[in-house]
Design an enzyme around this catalytic site. Structure first.
Site, PDB file in Angstrom:
ATOM      1  N   TYR A 124       0.850  -1.187   0.000  1.00 57.10           N
ATOM      2  CA  TYR A 124       0.000   0.000   0.000  1.00 57.10           C
ATOM      3  C   TYR A 124       0.890   1.242   0.000  1.00 57.10           C
ATOM      4  CZ  TYR A 124      -4.016  -2.919   1.397  1.00 57.10           C
ATOM      5  OH  TYR A 124      -5.010  -3.866   1.458  1.00 57.10           O
ATOM      6  N   GLY A 127     -18.319   1.469  -3.768  1.00 58.68           N
ATOM      7  CA  GLY A 127     -19.210   2.616  -3.824  1.00 58.68           C
ATOM      8  C   GLY A 127     -20.545   2.362  -4.491  1.00 58.68           C
TER       9      GLY A 127
END
Length: 323
Positions: free
Chosen positions: A61, A212
């Site tokens: 990440y 989303g």
């Protein structure tokens, strides 16, 4: 744990908060802007203060940035945090290159992670996916050796098949399975979820709002520069069909006085005592609503409506979760 509900990872493993904090969005992953570091650290602190102790990161990440950020946040608070680290994914300039789960690579990765995090032992260490070019015995066996060395406490796995999960657990007890799971992605219910339950393996469920889709905020078509255009469920007629399903979620949420995103998280939470919703956040303002989602309860009618509307196959198109 400040009266926060807990989940046990593994048959005789540790108890951690039933809600997990995903730290990925606190770093630049796909070449976008890096979120405000001060706010990200404050978010971790407030999460720990509220009783959320499960912090999820990955050594890839932000090319290590995320681990360093988490390390800063838990400095002086190591005992308050349970650190979960994924490893093995190789990126270059934001582009996915593949996996490296060779034993020699794993032994290298763990030392870098420990250094960036500023800790002596990682609580949960897990390959981000299984690499078909490396035997499961070598991958899990190497992490088991790290437990003996005191560098790792528990072994997890991520994005794995039911067969691979059984094999891994035969090599060494697996404490947790991290996998995408939501109303829009229920494929794990056929084999993988029952296998994890049978083996008493905790399930760390990410992507609760399906990138989303289940927030109720999307409109078709998406802007051209939206990264979700790479996934077929967000394209053309697929997206139109899927948003029609989301209208049902929005109505149920409205009737309950909550947001669709909260309801999506609550649905995951309601799927079992061994399941933890893992919610990515980088702002403190998101914490209250996500914590509140853990207290939402469903009537049988509400659950039936959602399960029928979002039955397996109801959502058209695939995502990166469906390889």
């Amino acid at each position: 744990m400040k009266n926060f509900k807990t989940i046990q990872l593994g048959h005789s493993g540790p108890f951690v908060s039933k809600l997990g904090l995903g730290c990925m969005r606190m770093s630049s992953i796909w070449g976008g802007n890096t979120p405000d570091e001060t706010e990200s650290i404050a978010t971790i602190h407030e999460a720990l203060d509220s009783g959320i102790n499960f912090l999820n990161t990955g050594d890839f990440y932000g090319a290590g940035h995320n681990e360093m950020l988490v390390g800063k946040a838990i400095k002086g608070r190591r005992d308050d945090a349970f650190i979960s680290v994924k490893f093995g994914a190789i990126f270059h300039n934001g582009q996915w290159l593949g996996l490296d789960l060779r034993p020699i690579a794993i032994k290298n990765f763990v030392n870098y992670s420990l250094n960036r995090l500023g800790i002596e032992t990682i609580d949960l260490y897990q390959p981000s996916r299984m690499d078909d070019s490396v035997p499961v015995e070598d991958i899990i066996g190497t992490v088991a050796d790290l437990i003996k060395e005191g560098k790792v406490r528990h072994i997890g796995v991520s994005e794995i098949t039911a067969e691979q999960l059984r094999k891994a657990n035969d090599i060494h007890p697996i404490s947790a399975l991290e996998i995408g799971y939501s109303l829009a992605d229920r494929q794990i219910e056929s084999e993988l979820l029952p296998t994890a339950k049978e083996l008493s393996i905790g399930v760390i469920a990410f992507a609760n709002t399906a990138e989303g889709l289940l927030t109720g905020e999307l409109k078709a078509p998406l802007p051209e520069n939206d990264y979700r255009n790479h996934f077929s469920r967000f394209k053309g007629e697929n997206l139109i069909n899927n948003l029609e399903k989301v209208e049902v979620l929005k109505q149920v949420a409205s009737d309950k006085g909550v947001t669709p995103a909260q309801l999506a998280i609550a649905w995951v939470n309601a799927q079992g005592e061994q399941i933890m919703p893992l919610v990515s956040m980088s702002r403190r303002s998101r914490l209250p609503e996500n914590i509140a989602a853990m207290h939402i309860e469903f009537t049988p009618e509400e659950m039936n409506t959602l399960n029928i509307t979002f039955a397996i196959g109801a959502i058209h198109g695939g995502t990166y979760l469906q390889r």
